[in-house]
Design a protein around this motif. Sequence first.
Motif, PDB file in Angstrom:
ATOM      1  N   GLY A 192      19.593 -51.552 117.524  1.00 24.38           N
ATOM      2  CA  GLY A 192      20.404 -52.315 116.581  1.00 24.38           C
ATOM      3  C   GLY A 192      20.048 -52.156 115.124  1.00 24.38           C
ATOM      4  N   CYS A 193      19.291 -51.111 114.786  1.00 19.00           N
ATOM      5  CA  CYS A 193      18.953 -50.872 113.376  1.00 19.00           C
ATOM      6  C   CYS A 193      19.894 -49.798 112.835  1.00 19.00           C
ATOM      7  CB  CYS A 193      17.499 -50.453 113.235  1.00 19.00           C
ATOM      8  SG  CYS A 193      16.347 -51.759 113.721  1.00 19.00           S
ATOM      9  N   VAL A 194      20.683 -50.176 111.853  1.00 24.68           N
ATOM     10  CA  VAL A 194      21.750 -49.331 111.326  1.00 24.68           C
ATOM     11  C   VAL A 194      21.441 -48.992 109.869  1.00 24.68           C
ATOM     12  CG1 VAL A 194      24.226 -49.180 110.903  1.00 24.68           C
ATOM     13  CG2 VAL A 194      23.367 -50.525 112.838  1.00 24.68           C
ATOM     14  N   PHE A 195      21.678 -47.737 109.486  1.00 25.76           N
ATOM     15  CA  PHE A 195      21.311 -47.304 108.141  1.00 25.76           C
ATOM     16  C   PHE A 195      22.530 -46.965 107.289  1.00 25.76           C
ATOM     17  CE2 PHE A 195      17.548 -46.704 110.648  1.00 25.76           C
ATOM     18  CZ  PHE A 195      16.520 -47.061 109.787  1.00 25.76           C
ATOM     19  N   VAL A 196      22.435 -47.383 106.018  1.00 18.80           N
ATOM     20  CA  VAL A 196      23.432 -47.002 105.019  1.00 18.80           C
ATOM     21  C   VAL A 196      22.738 -46.160 103.956  1.00 18.80           C
ATOM     22  CG1 VAL A 196      24.916 -48.996 105.415  1.00 18.80           C
ATOM     23  CG2 VAL A 196      23.072 -49.157 103.725  1.00 18.80           C
ATOM     24  N   SER A 197      23.503 -45.641 103.033  1.00 13.62           N
ATOM     25  CA  SER A 197      22.960 -44.727 102.023  1.00 13.62           C
ATOM     26  C   SER A 197      21.948 -45.409 101.112  1.00 13.62           C
ATOM     27  CB  SER A 197      24.086 -44.162 101.162  1.00 13.62           C
ATOM     28  OG  SER A 197      24.970 -43.382 101.926  1.00 13.62           O
ATOM     29  N   ALA A 198      20.979 -44.625 100.671  1.00 14.79           N
ATOM     30  CA  ALA A 198      20.101 -45.081  99.595  1.00 14.79           C
ATOM     31  C   ALA A 198      20.962 -45.224  98.343  1.00 14.79           C
ATOM     32  CB  ALA A 198      18.993 -44.064  99.358  1.00 14.79           C
ATOM     33  N   ALA A 199      20.696 -46.252  97.565  1.00 15.41           N
ATOM     34  CA  ALA A 199      21.504 -46.499  96.364  1.00 15.41           C
ATOM     35  C   ALA A 199      20.648 -46.216  95.133  1.00 15.41           C
ATOM     36  CB  ALA A 199      22.004 -47.937  96.350  1.00 15.41           C
ATOM     37  N   ARG A 200      20.806 -45.002  94.597  1.00 13.48           N
ATOM     38  CA  ARG A 200      19.966 -44.579  93.475  1.00 13.48           C
ATOM     39  C   ARG A 200      20.842 -44.168  92.302  1.00 13.48           C
ATOM     40  NH1 ARG A 200      16.417 -41.338  97.843  1.00 13.48           N
ATOM     41  NH2 ARG A 200      18.280 -40.030  97.895  1.00 13.48           N
ATOM     42  N   LYS A 201      20.567 -44.747  91.175  1.00 13.91           N
ATOM     43  CA  LYS A 201      21.331 -44.430  89.976  1.00 13.91           C
ATOM     44  C   LYS A 201      21.327 -42.931  89.699  1.00 13.91           C
ATOM     45  CE  LYS A 201      20.923 -47.132  86.384  1.00 13.91           C
ATOM     46  NZ  LYS A 201      20.471 -47.793  85.112  1.00 13.91           N
ATOM     47  N   ARG A 202      20.190 -42.291  89.955  1.00 13.67           N
ATOM     48  CA  ARG A 202      20.055 -40.869  89.638  1.00 13.67           C
ATOM     49  C   ARG A 202      20.943 -39.988  90.522  1.00 13.67           C
ATOM     50  NH1 ARG A 202      13.957 -40.532  92.038  1.00 13.67           N
ATOM     51  NH2 ARG A 202      14.457 -40.031  94.200  1.00 13.67           N
ATOM     52  N   ASP A 203      21.443 -40.543  91.650  1.00  7.82           N
ATOM     53  CA  ASP A 203      22.299 -39.768  92.552  1.00  7.82           C
ATOM     54  C   ASP A 203      23.778 -39.876  92.221  1.00  7.82           C
ATOM     55  OD1 ASP A 203      20.060 -38.986  93.930  1.00  7.82           O
ATOM     56  OD2 ASP A 203      20.302 -40.452  95.549  1.00  7.82           O
ATOM     57  N   CYS A 204      24.092 -40.631  91.201  1.00  5.42           N
ATOM     58  CA  CYS A 204      25.503 -40.784  90.829  1.00  5.42           C
ATOM     59  C   CYS A 204      26.084 -39.415  90.452  1.00  5.42           C
ATOM     60  CB  CYS A 204      25.629 -41.747  89.643  1.00  5.42           C
ATOM     61  SG  CYS A 204      27.328 -41.996  89.087  1.00  5.42           S
ATOM     62  N   PRO A 205      27.178 -39.003  91.091  1.00  5.88           N
ATOM     63  CA  PRO A 205      27.792 -37.708  90.761  1.00  5.88           C
ATOM     64  C   PRO A 205      28.148 -37.630  89.277  1.00  5.88           C
ATOM     65  CG  PRO A 205      28.716 -38.590  92.789  1.00  5.88           C
ATOM     66  CD  PRO A 205      27.871 -39.685  92.189  1.00  5.88           C
ATOM     67  N   LYS A 206      28.020 -36.454  88.719  1.00  8.14           N
ATOM     68  CA  LYS A 206      28.257 -36.271  87.285  1.00  8.14           C
ATOM     69  C   LYS A 206      29.705 -36.569  86.892  1.00  8.14           C
ATOM     70  CE  LYS A 206      24.564 -32.887  86.612  1.00  8.14           C
ATOM     71  NZ  LYS A 206      24.205 -31.503  86.182  1.00  8.14           N
ATOM     72  N   ASP A 207      30.620 -36.395  87.838  1.00  8.47           N
ATOM     73  CA  ASP A 207      32.031 -36.624  87.529  1.00  8.47           C
ATOM     74  C   ASP A 207      32.492 -38.031  87.900  1.00  8.47           C
ATOM     75  OD1 ASP A 207      31.807 -36.337  90.232  1.00  8.47           O
ATOM     76  OD2 ASP A 207      33.545 -35.016  90.467  1.00  8.47           O
ATOM     77  N   MET A 208      31.521 -38.953  88.131  1.00 12.44           N
ATOM     78  CA  MET A 208      31.860 -40.315  88.533  1.00 12.44           C
ATOM     79  C   MET A 208      31.181 -41.323  87.617  1.00 12.44           C
ATOM     80  SD  MET A 208      31.192 -42.225  92.233  1.00 12.44           S
ATOM     81  CE  MET A 208      32.309 -41.179  93.158  1.00 12.44           C
ATOM     82  N   LEU A 209      31.916 -42.366  87.233  1.00  8.65           N
ATOM     83  CA  LEU A 209      31.317 -43.446  86.467  1.00  8.65           C
ATOM     84  C   LEU A 209      30.346 -44.226  87.345  1.00  8.65           C
ATOM     85  CD1 LEU A 209      34.481 -44.842  84.620  1.00  8.65           C
ATOM     86  CD2 LEU A 209      32.666 -43.408  83.639  1.00  8.65           C
ATOM     87  N   GLU A 210      29.298 -44.776  86.736  1.00  8.95           N
ATOM     88  CA  GLU A 210      28.290 -45.494  87.510  1.00  8.95           C
ATOM     89  C   GLU A 210      28.905 -46.681  88.248  1.00  8.95           C
ATOM     90  OE1 GLU A 210      24.105 -47.917  86.754  1.00  8.95           O
ATOM     91  OE2 GLU A 210      24.658 -46.295  85.390  1.00  8.95           O
ATOM     92  N   LYS A 211      29.823 -47.386  87.616  1.00 12.68           N
ATOM     93  CA  LYS A 211      30.442 -48.546  88.262  1.00 12.68           C
ATOM     94  C   LYS A 211      31.241 -48.125  89.497  1.00 12.68           C
ATOM     95  CE  LYS A 211      34.619 -48.703  85.344  1.00 12.68           C
ATOM     96  NZ  LYS A 211      35.451 -49.567  84.460  1.00 12.68           N
ATOM     97  N   ASP A 212      31.840 -46.941  89.441  1.00 14.26           N
ATOM     98  CA  ASP A 212      32.589 -46.447  90.589  1.00 14.26           C
ATOM     99  C   ASP A 212      31.649 -45.999  91.702  1.00 14.26           C
ATOM    100  OD1 ASP A 212      35.063 -46.906  89.372  1.00 14.26           O
ATOM    101  OD2 ASP A 212      35.032 -44.958  88.366  1.00 14.26           O
ATOM    102  N   TYR A 213      30.498 -45.466  91.313  1.00 13.69           N
ATOM    103  CA  TYR A 213      29.486 -45.092  92.302  1.00 13.69           C
ATOM    104  C   TYR A 213      28.992 -46.340  93.035  1.00 13.69           C
ATOM    105  CZ  TYR A 213      25.099 -43.161  94.155  1.00 13.69           C
ATOM    106  OH  TYR A 213      24.063 -42.778  94.963  1.00 13.69           O
TER     107      TYR A 213
END
Length: 448
Positions: free
Chosen positions: A179-200
């Motif tokens: 029952g342990c489920v994983f979601v993505s790590a949330a790192r500012k540095r991984d924000c795609p260059k073509d995406m705004l941080e708020k959208d990330y």
Amino acid sequence: MNLSAKEKERLKKSALKYVIPHFASNTELAKGAKIFTRGEGCYVYDIDGKKYFDSFATLLTTVCGHNRPEVTQAVKQQMELLEFFPNYVDAFTVPLIKLAEKLAGLMPGELSVSFFVNSGSEANETALKMARQYHVENGEPHRYKFIARKDSYHATTLGGGSVTGLTWFREYFEPLLPGCVFVSAARKRDCPKDMLEKDYTKSLLAELEETIKFENPKTIAGMIMDPLPGSNTGYPLPPEGYLKGVREICDKYGIVLIFDEVQTGFGKTGKWFFCEHENVVPDIMTIGKGFTGGFIPLGATVTTPKIADVFRKVPGHEFRSGSTYGGHTAACAATIANLEIIENEKLVENAAITGKYLGEKLLKLQKKYKFIKEVSGIGLLWVVTLNVDKKLGIGGKIRDWCWQNGMILRNNGDILVLAPSLIITKKEVDLILEKIDGALRFVGSTLK
């Protein structure tokens, strides 16, 4: 420590023969055992008398430095009165109560009720059990699942390992808890260059909510996360609004939110706790490491009256967890003294001021060496990420150069980690930079 050359050699051999080190490295052990005999401030001395500046604060513990007479005296006085009595059934000790009172005043929000354990790992294990039983007591025994994040570390215990999102810590011991489920790590540095941080941020929160819906919200007990992930991934900051969004989603679906601040709590980020930078408070927080200053092992799972009161109303429904030494009497006395040093010497403020100075110095160093990919951090937690072929083992070479030249440096591959004691001065920051500069210059010459 005045030992003969023969006795030193005997101890080095015995270390390798009779002890399995935690997270042992056979590659490093093949070079011989490193044995430490004393410490003073930010420095430690090995068995041969060599002095080292410890830029990783003895595995993120000695926030007030080594050899603090105030703590020694507090422990001595307590042990002369009562060295230990267990916090068991209906028994308490004065240091334990006083420490709980002090924590209630330091913790953010309504976090004010402590369950004391022996380490940060036990604190995380306890947090999972607490969240699970909380739902059972509230008539929702079907809530047994936990959401965790990839690349996060929470412990090597069964429960803590089950919600640790790093394969290396898990692969030999699976299957772990169901029952342990994983979601993505949330790192500012991984924000795609073509995406705004708020959208990330929105995309990460959408993934979290979709995962909850897929698993069925009524089956999820809690979400455990390190609001600022630890040294394994280089203290990556979350994107703007992420923690607030997680808090709102957990509230929406009745999920207990657990923050693991074992590594980042007690001043290291320039505030008492990292979550205070984001003004987000969890339902449960786990603490350890710098909490005690490294003097005697202790950890705690701290929760709100809302959760704690569920276990305190009806006989037979008490929280079913415990250990012999959790909340050890002398450890509580040591921790109170450690927290008083942090307050009296304004070490949280020093972490913010001196940490800013350290960050500025590291950014200047980045301009000097083209193979530095990134410098990032907050407070006194900083990393230098190298842009080199991993097969070259440059991070290890830098660590070894620093060791040979009198500084202990933590590296995770090609991520160089700095997390010195909160007592560090600007002069000692300059020393760190001098050593790293020398190491980078040395390895840089081998890359040409």
